[in-house]
Design a protein around this motif. Structure first.
Motif, mmCIF file in Angstrom:
data_model
loop_
_atom_site.group_PDB
_atom_site.id
_atom_site.type_symbol
_atom_site.label_atom_id
_atom_site.label_comp_id
_atom_site.label_asym_id
_atom_site.label_seq_id
_atom_site.Cartn_x
_atom_site.Cartn_y
_atom_site.Cartn_z
ATOM 1 N N PHE A 72 58.823 44.396 56.644
ATOM 2 C CA PHE A 72 58.746 45.794 57.047
ATOM 3 C C PHE A 72 59.824 46.592 56.328
ATOM 4 O O PHE A 72 60.961 46.147 56.232
ATOM 5 C CB PHE A 72 58.971 45.945 58.547
ATOM 6 C CG PHE A 72 57.790 45.580 59.373
ATOM 7 C CD1 PHE A 72 56.660 46.381 59.362
ATOM 8 C CD2 PHE A 72 57.811 44.460 60.164
ATOM 9 C CE1 PHE A 72 55.571 46.057 60.133
ATOM 10 C CE2 PHE A 72 56.739 44.129 60.933
ATOM 11 C CZ PHE A 72 55.609 44.926 60.913
ATOM 12 N N PRO A 73 59.507 47.762 55.872
ATOM 13 C CA PRO A 73 60.560 48.603 55.309
ATOM 14 C C PRO A 73 61.571 48.966 56.401
ATOM 15 O O PRO A 73 61.240 49.071 57.579
ATOM 16 C CB PRO A 73 59.812 49.853 54.842
ATOM 17 C CG PRO A 73 58.399 49.433 54.699
ATOM 18 C CD PRO A 73 58.191 48.339 55.693
ATOM 19 N N VAL A 74 62.797 49.116 56.003
ATOM 20 C CA VAL A 74 63.868 49.386 56.951
ATOM 21 C C VAL A 74 63.608 50.680 57.706
ATOM 22 O O VAL A 74 63.872 50.772 58.909
ATOM 23 C CB VAL A 74 65.227 49.447 56.205
ATOM 24 C CG1 VAL A 74 66.342 49.846 57.153
ATOM 25 C CG2 VAL A 74 65.527 48.117 55.559
ATOM 26 N N LEU A 75 63.061 51.675 57.047
ATOM 27 C CA LEU A 75 62.789 52.946 57.710
ATOM 28 C C LEU A 75 61.814 52.767 58.869
ATOM 29 O O LEU A 75 62.001 53.352 59.940
ATOM 30 C CB LEU A 75 62.240 53.962 56.707
ATOM 31 C CG LEU A 75 61.935 55.350 57.273
ATOM 32 C CD1 LEU A 75 63.200 55.983 57.835
ATOM 33 C CD2 LEU A 75 61.325 56.232 56.207
ATOM 34 N N LEU A 99 61.160 53.384 70.614
ATOM 35 C CA LEU A 99 61.316 52.506 71.762
ATOM 36 C C LEU A 99 62.460 52.975 72.655
ATOM 37 O O LEU A 99 62.332 52.994 73.880
ATOM 38 C CB LEU A 99 61.549 51.072 71.295
ATOM 39 C CG LEU A 99 61.673 50.019 72.379
ATOM 40 C CD1 LEU A 99 60.385 49.951 73.196
ATOM 41 C CD2 LEU A 99 61.987 48.672 71.774
ATOM 42 N N ALA A 100 63.571 53.399 72.055
ATOM 43 C CA ALA A 100 64.704 53.908 72.838
ATOM 44 C C ALA A 100 64.314 55.187 73.577
ATOM 45 O O ALA A 100 64.700 55.382 74.737
ATOM 46 C CB ALA A 100 65.895 54.157 71.918
ATOM 47 N N VAL A 147 61.389 50.088 60.693
ATOM 48 C CA VAL A 147 62.097 49.397 61.770
ATOM 49 C C VAL A 147 62.971 50.389 62.526
ATOM 50 O O VAL A 147 63.004 50.383 63.760
ATOM 51 C CB VAL A 147 62.935 48.227 61.213
ATOM 52 C CG1 VAL A 147 63.812 47.617 62.287
ATOM 53 C CG2 VAL A 147 62.022 47.165 60.605
ATOM 54 N N LEU A 148 63.662 51.264 61.810
ATOM 55 C CA LEU A 148 64.515 52.248 62.458
ATOM 56 C C LEU A 148 63.704 53.247 63.279
ATOM 57 O O LEU A 148 64.082 53.594 64.402
ATOM 58 C CB LEU A 148 65.352 52.983 61.417
ATOM 59 C CG LEU A 148 66.419 52.148 60.710
ATOM 60 C CD1 LEU A 148 67.077 52.959 59.608
ATOM 61 C CD2 LEU A 148 67.438 51.634 61.682
ATOM 62 N N VAL A 149 62.581 53.703 62.746
ATOM 63 C CA VAL A 149 61.745 54.660 63.469
ATOM 64 C C VAL A 149 61.167 54.008 64.725
ATOM 65 O O VAL A 149 61.169 54.617 65.807
ATOM 66 C CB VAL A 149 60.626 55.205 62.553
ATOM 67 C CG1 VAL A 149 59.579 55.951 63.351
ATOM 68 C CG2 VAL A 149 61.229 56.100 61.485
#
Length: 64
Positions: free
Chosen positions: A20-23, A32-33, A25-27
């Motif tokens: 998965f691209p890091v972006l 989720l938060a 995962v961050l999004v």
């Protein structure tokens, strides 16, 4: 140890596999938060509605 004169390609030199691209995962983590935060807010509002209403303190003057 025998030495090989093989050149390493950029694909072979890569230290991790493609994922998965890091972006993304961050999004997803941010979404989720936000979902958890919303759930806690709703739960807190439900608890607040269930609390007993406090009556104001009596204004009676003590008798002597």
């Amino acid at each position: 140890m025998p030495e090989t004169n093989r050149k390493t390609t950029p694909q072979d030199a890569r230290q991790g596999r493609r994922g998965f691209p890091v972006l993304m995962v961050l999004v997803c983590g941010l979404l989720l938060a936000a979902l958890v935060w919303w759930g806690v807010e709703v739960y807190g509002l439900m608890l607040d509605d269930q609390q007993a209403i406090e009556l104001p303190a009596a204004q009676d003057e003590p008798t002597s």
